[in-house]
Design a protein around this motif. Structure first.
Motif, PDB file in Angstrom:
ATOM      1  N   UNK A  40       0.828  -1.206   0.000  1.00 51.47           N
ATOM      2  CA  UNK A  40       0.000   0.000   0.000  1.00 51.47           C
ATOM      3  C   UNK A  40       0.861   1.254   0.000  1.00 51.47           C
ATOM      4  N   UNK A  41       1.899   1.269   0.832  1.00 53.40           N
ATOM      5  CA  UNK A  41       2.803   2.423   0.858  1.00 53.40           C
ATOM      6  C   UNK A  41       3.528   2.591  -0.469  1.00 53.40           C
ATOM      7  N   UNK A  42       3.912   1.493  -1.097  1.00 49.01           N
ATOM      8  CA  UNK A  42       4.608   1.550  -2.387  1.00 49.01           C
ATOM      9  C   UNK A  42       3.710   2.181  -3.449  1.00 49.01           C
ATOM     10  N   UNK A  43       2.421   1.781  -3.464  1.00 49.03           N
ATOM     11  CA  UNK A  43       1.497   2.358  -4.443  1.00 49.03           C
ATOM     12  C   UNK A  43       1.287   3.847  -4.199  1.00 49.03           C
ATOM     13  N   UNK A  44       1.300   4.274  -2.932  1.00 50.97           N
ATOM     14  CA  UNK A  44       1.148   5.697  -2.610  1.00 50.97           C
ATOM     15  C   UNK A  44       2.347   6.475  -3.141  1.00 50.97           C
ATOM     16  N   UNK A  45       3.538   5.945  -2.957  1.00 52.10           N
ATOM     17  CA  UNK A  45       4.747   6.613  -3.436  1.00 52.10           C
ATOM     18  C   UNK A  45       4.749   6.696  -4.960  1.00 52.10           C
ATOM     19  N   UNK A  46       4.344   5.631  -5.631  1.00 55.95           N
ATOM     20  CA  UNK A  46       4.286   5.656  -7.093  1.00 55.95           C
ATOM     21  C   UNK A  46       3.277   6.683  -7.601  1.00 55.95           C
ATOM     22  N   UNK A  47       2.221   6.908  -6.845  1.00 57.62           N
ATOM     23  CA  UNK A  47       1.214   7.887  -7.243  1.00 57.62           C
ATOM     24  C   UNK A  47       1.667   9.320  -6.955  1.00 57.62           C
ATOM     25  N   UNK A  48       2.802   9.490  -6.277  1.00 58.98           N
ATOM     26  CA  UNK A  48       3.342  10.816  -6.007  1.00 58.98           C
ATOM     27  C   UNK A  48       2.744  11.484  -4.782  1.00 58.98           C
ATOM     28  N   UNK A  49       2.113  10.730  -3.925  1.00 55.36           N
ATOM     29  CA  UNK A  49       1.525  11.289  -2.707  1.00 55.36           C
ATOM     30  C   UNK A  49       2.446  10.993  -1.524  1.00 55.36           C
ATOM     31  N   UNK A  50       2.380  11.819  -0.477  1.00 52.17           N
ATOM     32  CA  UNK A  50       3.214  11.539   0.696  1.00 52.17           C
ATOM     33  C   UNK A  50       2.675  10.343   1.471  1.00 52.17           C
ATOM     34  N   UNK A  51       3.581   9.583   2.042  1.00 51.67           N
ATOM     35  CA  UNK A  51       3.197   8.440   2.867  1.00 51.67           C
ATOM     36  C   UNK A  51       2.752   8.976   4.216  1.00 51.67           C
ATOM     37  N   UNK A  52       1.591   8.553   4.658  1.00 53.61           N
ATOM     38  CA  UNK A  52       1.060   9.016   5.947  1.00 53.61           C
ATOM     39  C   UNK A  52       1.110   7.865   6.938  1.00 53.61           C
ATOM     40  N   UNK A  53       1.398   8.220   8.161  1.00 53.53           N
ATOM     41  CA  UNK A  53       1.414   7.253   9.253  1.00 53.53           C
ATOM     42  C   UNK A  53       0.200   7.562  10.117  1.00 53.53           C
ATOM     43  N   UNK A  54      -0.954   7.076   9.694  1.00 52.81           N
ATOM     44  CA  UNK A  54      -2.217   7.471  10.318  1.00 52.81           C
ATOM     45  C   UNK A  54      -2.282   7.129  11.796  1.00 52.81           C
ATOM     46  N   UNK A  55      -1.898   5.924  12.152  1.00 47.63           N
ATOM     47  CA  UNK A  55      -1.976   5.529  13.555  1.00 47.63           C
ATOM     48  C   UNK A  55      -1.005   6.326  14.399  1.00 47.63           C
ATOM     49  N   UNK A  56       0.229   6.460  13.908  1.00 53.92           N
ATOM     50  CA  UNK A  56       1.240   7.219  14.650  1.00 53.92           C
ATOM     51  C   UNK A  56       0.819   8.674  14.812  1.00 53.92           C
ATOM     52  N   UNK A  57       0.275   9.285  13.746  1.00 54.32           N
ATOM     53  CA  UNK A  57      -0.176  10.675  13.819  1.00 54.32           C
ATOM     54  C   UNK A  57      -1.334  10.827  14.797  1.00 54.32           C
ATOM     55  N   UNK A  58      -2.274   9.883  14.777  1.00 51.82           N
ATOM     56  CA  UNK A  58      -3.422   9.955  15.682  1.00 51.82           C
ATOM     57  C   UNK A  58      -2.974   9.815  17.132  1.00 51.82           C
ATOM     58  N   UNK A  59      -2.050   8.895  17.402  1.00 44.49           N
ATOM     59  CA  UNK A  59      -1.550   8.739  18.770  1.00 44.49           C
ATOM     60  C   UNK A  59      -0.787   9.979  19.220  1.00 44.49           C
ATOM     61  N   UNK A  60      -0.041  10.593  18.308  1.00 45.42           N
ATOM     62  CA  UNK A  60       0.681  11.816  18.647  1.00 45.42           C
ATOM     63  C   UNK A  60      -0.260  12.953  18.982  1.00 45.42           C
ATOM     64  N   UNK A  61      -1.354  13.088  18.209  1.00 44.72           N
ATOM     65  CA  UNK A  61      -2.341  14.122  18.515  1.00 44.72           C
ATOM     66  C   UNK A  61      -3.001  13.855  19.856  1.00 44.72           C
ATOM     67  N   UNK A  62      -3.263  12.593  20.143  1.00 44.25           N
ATOM     68  CA  UNK A  62      -3.919  12.232  21.407  1.00 44.25           C
ATOM     69  C   UNK A  62      -3.004  12.544  22.595  1.00 44.25           C
ATOM     70  N   UNK A  63      -1.710  12.307  22.428  1.00 49.16           N
ATOM     71  CA  UNK A  63      -0.768  12.588  23.526  1.00 49.16           C
ATOM     72  C   UNK A  63      -0.577  14.084  23.739  1.00 49.16           C
TER      73      UNK A  63
END
Length: 67
Positions: A40-63
């Protein structure tokens, strides 16, 4: 028939036919999830979009949330 019963039946058939037993249910689950995530991450990179770390970002916002 449960997954455990199916596995036992498959193992019995394999043993009676002299074939190797099938892997236990759930043996390769972590590997499958890891490969799916990498693909999934590989397909995102090929499409030219930034890779997002949804779980990590959500936990960071929660903290960082003010209490």
């Amino acid at each position: 028939m449960s997954i455990t019963q199916q596995h036992l039946l498959d193992a019995y058939r394999a043993r009676s036919l002299g074939e190797p037993a099938p892997p236990a249910p759930g043996t390769h689950d972590r590997q499958v999830v890891r490969e799916w995530r990498d693909q999934r991450r590989f397909r995102v990179v090929l499409a030219g979009r930034p890779v997002r770390h949804r779980l990590r970002d959500a936990l960071g916002r929660w903290q960082r949330r003010p209490t």
